[in-house]
Design an enzyme around this catalytic site. Structure first.
Site, PDB file in Angstrom:
ATOM      1  N   ASP A 175     -11.526   1.577   2.843  1.00 48.21           N
ATOM      2  CA  ASP A 175     -11.609   0.186   2.808  1.00 48.21           C
ATOM      3  C   ASP A 175     -12.774  -0.401   2.729  1.00 48.21           C
ATOM      4  O   ASP A 175     -13.132  -1.300   2.343  1.00 48.21           O
ATOM      5  CB  ASP A 175     -11.049  -0.566   4.246  1.00 48.21           C
ATOM      6  CG  ASP A 175      -9.830  -1.290   4.204  1.00 48.21           C
ATOM      7  OD1 ASP A 175      -9.540  -1.579   3.213  1.00 48.21           O
ATOM      8  OD2 ASP A 175      -9.074  -1.523   5.320  1.00 48.21           O
TER       9      ASP A 175
ATOM     10  N   LYS B 216       0.745  -1.252   0.016  1.00 48.78           N
ATOM     11  CA  LYS B 216      -0.050   0.005   0.057  1.00 48.78           C
ATOM     12  C   LYS B 216       0.988   1.185  -0.033  1.00 48.78           C
ATOM     13  O   LYS B 216       0.734   2.054  -0.749  1.00 48.78           O
ATOM     14  CB  LYS B 216      -0.936  -0.107   1.346  1.00 48.78           C
ATOM     15  CG  LYS B 216      -1.851  -1.094   1.029  1.00 48.78           C
ATOM     16  CD  LYS B 216      -2.670  -1.528   2.288  1.00 48.78           C
ATOM     17  CE  LYS B 216      -3.718  -2.861   1.887  1.00 48.78           C
ATOM     18  NZ  LYS B 216      -4.445  -3.119   3.042  1.00 48.78           N
TER      19      LYS B 216
ATOM     20  N   GLN C 209      -5.514  -1.875   9.527  1.00 53.12           N
ATOM     21  CA  GLN C 209      -5.074  -3.105   8.883  1.00 53.12           C
ATOM     22  C   GLN C 209      -5.686  -4.425   9.864  1.00 53.12           C
ATOM     23  O   GLN C 209      -5.362  -4.347  10.945  1.00 53.12           O
ATOM     24  CB  GLN C 209      -3.650  -3.249   8.751  1.00 53.12           C
ATOM     25  CG  GLN C 209      -2.950  -4.322   7.907  1.00 53.12           C
ATOM     26  CD  GLN C 209      -3.482  -4.489   6.662  1.00 53.12           C
ATOM     27  OE1 GLN C 209      -3.671  -3.474   5.967  1.00 53.12           O
ATOM     28  NE2 GLN C 209      -3.974  -5.588   5.856  1.00 53.12           N
TER      29      GLN C 209
HETATM   30  N1  GUN Z   1      -6.462  -7.564   6.211  1.00 54.22           N
HETATM   31  C1  GUN Z   1      -6.543  -8.462   4.924  1.00 54.22           C
HETATM   32  N2  GUN Z   1      -7.187  -7.629   3.766  1.00 54.22           N
HETATM   33  C2  GUN Z   1      -7.255  -6.501   4.222  1.00 54.22           C
HETATM   34  C3  GUN Z   1      -7.685  -5.396   3.560  1.00 54.22           C
HETATM   35  O1  GUN Z   1      -8.209  -5.423   2.457  1.00 54.22           O
HETATM   36  N3  GUN Z   1      -7.895  -4.365   4.438  1.00 54.22           N
HETATM   37  C4  GUN Z   1      -7.506  -4.150   5.666  1.00 54.22           C
HETATM   38  N4  GUN Z   1      -7.761  -3.218   6.487  1.00 54.22           N
HETATM   39  N5  GUN Z   1      -7.117  -5.252   6.384  1.00 54.22           N
HETATM   40  C5  GUN Z   1      -6.954  -6.339   5.527  1.00 54.22           C
END
Ligand code: GUN
Length: 273
Positions: free
Chosen positions: A114, A47, A91
């Site tokens: 998200d 990211k 996350q």
């Molecule tokens: N953990 C696994 N995939 C994701 C995601 O797309 N966003 C977040 N915040 N955590 C994750």
């Protein structure tokens, strides 16, 4: 044909880069990272890499695993009120001592890039697509539109049960007039459904749950998840034995993560605007 989603993601990154280069005030993505397990570290690294590539500001807020739920809620509130943060994510997973539902609920839905907040998730059910979009499901939908696949009337089986992928993509496929079959770990015989499907989307993390004899010719296969067994990586699809039977299949190695990040950054730009 092997789906080239790295290329599709690259095209999105290039477009974002161009749009952001014309903005006086750059969008800013915040990431709260509590549990530093290897997968979360890897996702957050990606990211950061792509946010910086497209010209966004990126801020990582890293906390120890012993942070309390109350303290984490305060950190979320700080980012809700921070005018320099266009959008942010927490996350997942979080440590067991923290209720992730409470944390997600505390995120301001307009900064929820998200698309995990219940208000945003609910919007998909009524098909309000005027705002942000759920990242991995939208990444998969971008693949269908890139290859001009008309979902109307197609039988699509979606396998697994999660709020991140399974529920939103089920709603999005229904909205696109697909006939959707939702399977989960309690489904007695998934091959009954996979064998009649035009498209199968699988996100179980169970090794080779989809095998050659379970699908019809010319099926489209989207593999979203993987797992390690004895240090070897296995995906949901038995790729080597399936690839010649399909009209399209996602590559192994290579995964939907690139599309997830691309949509996350698209959302952050929208939130900034
Ligand atoms: N953990 C696994 N995939 C994701 C995601 O797309 N966003 C977040 N915040 N955590 C994750």
């Amino acid at each position: 044909m092997i789906i080239d989603w790295k290329k599709i993601a690259w095209e999105i990154y290039e477009k974002l880069k161009e749009q952001i280069s014309k903005m006086d005030r750059k969008p800013s993505l915040g990431v709260i990272l509590v549990w530093n397990n290897p997968s979360s570290e890897k996702y957050v690294e990606q990211k950061k890499k792509w946010a910086e590539f497209v010209g966004m500001n990126f801020a990582l807020y890293r906390f120890e695993t012993n942070i309390s739920e109350k303290e984490l809620l305060e950190e979320v509130e700080k980012l809700n009120n921070d005018t320099n943060t266009s959008g942010f994510i927490v996350q997942l997973p979080l440590p067991d001592s923290i209720d992730d539902k409470k944390i997600i609920n505390a995120i301001n839905p307009t900064k929820d890039v998200d698309w995990f907040h219940p208000i945003n998730q609910g919007k998909i059910l009524i098909w309000d697509n005027s705002w942000l979009a759920p990242c991995t499901p939208s990444g998969i939908m971008e693949i269908f539109s890139h290859y001009d696949i008309n979902l109307s009337g197609k039988i699509v089986t979606v396998i697994w049960k999660s709020n991140i992928v399974w529920k939103p993509i089920t709603a999005m496929l229904i909205n696109a007039w697909a006939t959707v079959i939702s399977c989960n770990s309690k489904t007695p015989d998934i091959s009954k459904f996979t064998s009649i499907s035009d498209i199968i989307i699988s996100a179980t993390g169970q090794a080779w749950i989809i095998k050659q004899e379970m699908v019809k010719d010319w099926v489209i296969l989207i593999d979203v998840w993987f797992n390690y067994i004895d240090w070897k990586i296995y995906w949901d699809m038995d790729f080597e034995n399936l690839k010649d039977k399909t009209s399209m299949i996602t590559p192994v190695p290579g995964w939907v993560g690139a599309m997830t990040v691309a949509v996350l950054l698209k959302n952050t730009l929208k939130a900034a605007k």
